[in-house]
Design a protein around this motif. Structure first.
Motif, PDB file in Angstrom:
ATOM      1  N   SER A 167       0.835  -1.203   0.000  1.00 33.81           N
ATOM      2  CA  SER A 167       0.000   0.000   0.000  1.00 33.81           C
ATOM      3  C   SER A 167       0.870   1.254   0.000  1.00 33.81           C
ATOM      4  CB  SER A 167      -0.917   0.019   1.227  1.00 33.81           C
ATOM      5  OG  SER A 167      -0.161   0.268   2.400  1.00 33.81           O
TER       6      SER A 167
ATOM      7  N   ARG B 180       0.490   3.647   2.039  1.00 30.53           N
ATOM      8  CA  ARG B 180       0.809   3.924   3.438  1.00 30.53           C
ATOM      9  C   ARG B 180       2.064   3.145   3.870  1.00 30.53           C
ATOM     10  NH1 ARG B 180      -1.789   6.821   6.807  1.00 30.53           N
ATOM     11  NH2 ARG B 180      -3.826   6.467   5.856  1.00 30.53           N
ATOM     12  N   THR B 181       2.168   1.899   3.474  1.00 28.23           N
ATOM     13  CA  THR B 181       3.346   1.095   3.803  1.00 28.23           C
ATOM     14  C   THR B 181       4.612   1.739   3.239  1.00 28.23           C
ATOM     15  OG1 THR B 181       2.077  -0.959   3.908  1.00 28.23           O
ATOM     16  CG2 THR B 181       4.450  -1.168   3.509  1.00 28.23           C
TER      17      THR B 181
ATOM     18  N   ASP C 289      -4.409   3.556   2.106  1.00 33.90           N
ATOM     19  CA  ASP C 289      -4.459   2.193   2.631  1.00 33.90           C
ATOM     20  C   ASP C 289      -4.920   1.186   1.583  1.00 33.90           C
ATOM     21  OD1 ASP C 289      -3.630   2.678   5.346  1.00 33.90           O
ATOM     22  OD2 ASP C 289      -5.545   3.707   5.619  1.00 33.90           O
TER      23      ASP C 289
END
Length: 144
Positions: free
Chosen positions: A23, A25-26, A68
């Motif tokens: 993602s 976010r990651t 996300d």
């Protein structure tokens, strides 16, 4: 110093990669934790793309995408221009200037080996400039 080999710039780098299904976010957390402005995106052990702060801003945030649920495969720059560690720094600088980008992945047989950024490219040169400036200031203080 722009003729120094790229190998000297990346020799102590840790290669930061994320898989294509990671993602946004990651990737952003990895970039924040490691104080880097880009990650290489891999499919297995092969370079598939690059994801940068600008991608996060322009493609994700400005695009109204959910960090996300949005994957690297959706927002990365696919098949980026690359270079190899044996090439001179001036080669990478030329590619970045011509392409209008600030990062260039360094690969070895298609596998990520490092990353050169405009900031990395300026490292030694910038340090030398700052040292010379400091020396000039010290001389000026002595002569004043």
């Amino acid at each position: 110093m722009p003729n120094r080999p790229i190998r000297t710039i990346i020799q102590n780098q840790r290669v930061h990669t994320v898989p294509t299904n990671a993602s946004v976010r990651t990737a952003a957390h990895i970039m924040k934790e490691n104080k880097i402005s880009s990650v290489m995106v891999v499919d297995g052990d092969r370079l598939a793309g690059i994801f940068t702060e600008r991608d996060a801003l322009f493609r994700v945030l400005a695009g109204g995408l959910d960090p996300d649920r949005t994957t690297m495969a959706q927002v990365m720059t696919s098949d980026p221009i690359t270079t190899t560690a044996d090439r001179p720094l001036v080669h990478a600088l030329h590619l970045m200037q011509e392409g209008g980008f600030r990062h260039i992945p360094v690969v070895d047989r298609g596998r990520p080996a490092g990353m050169v950024s405009m900031r990395d490219a300026m490292g030694i040169e910038l340090a030398r400039f700052e040292r010379e400036l400091s020396e000039k200031q010290a001389i000026a203080e002595i002569l004043a």
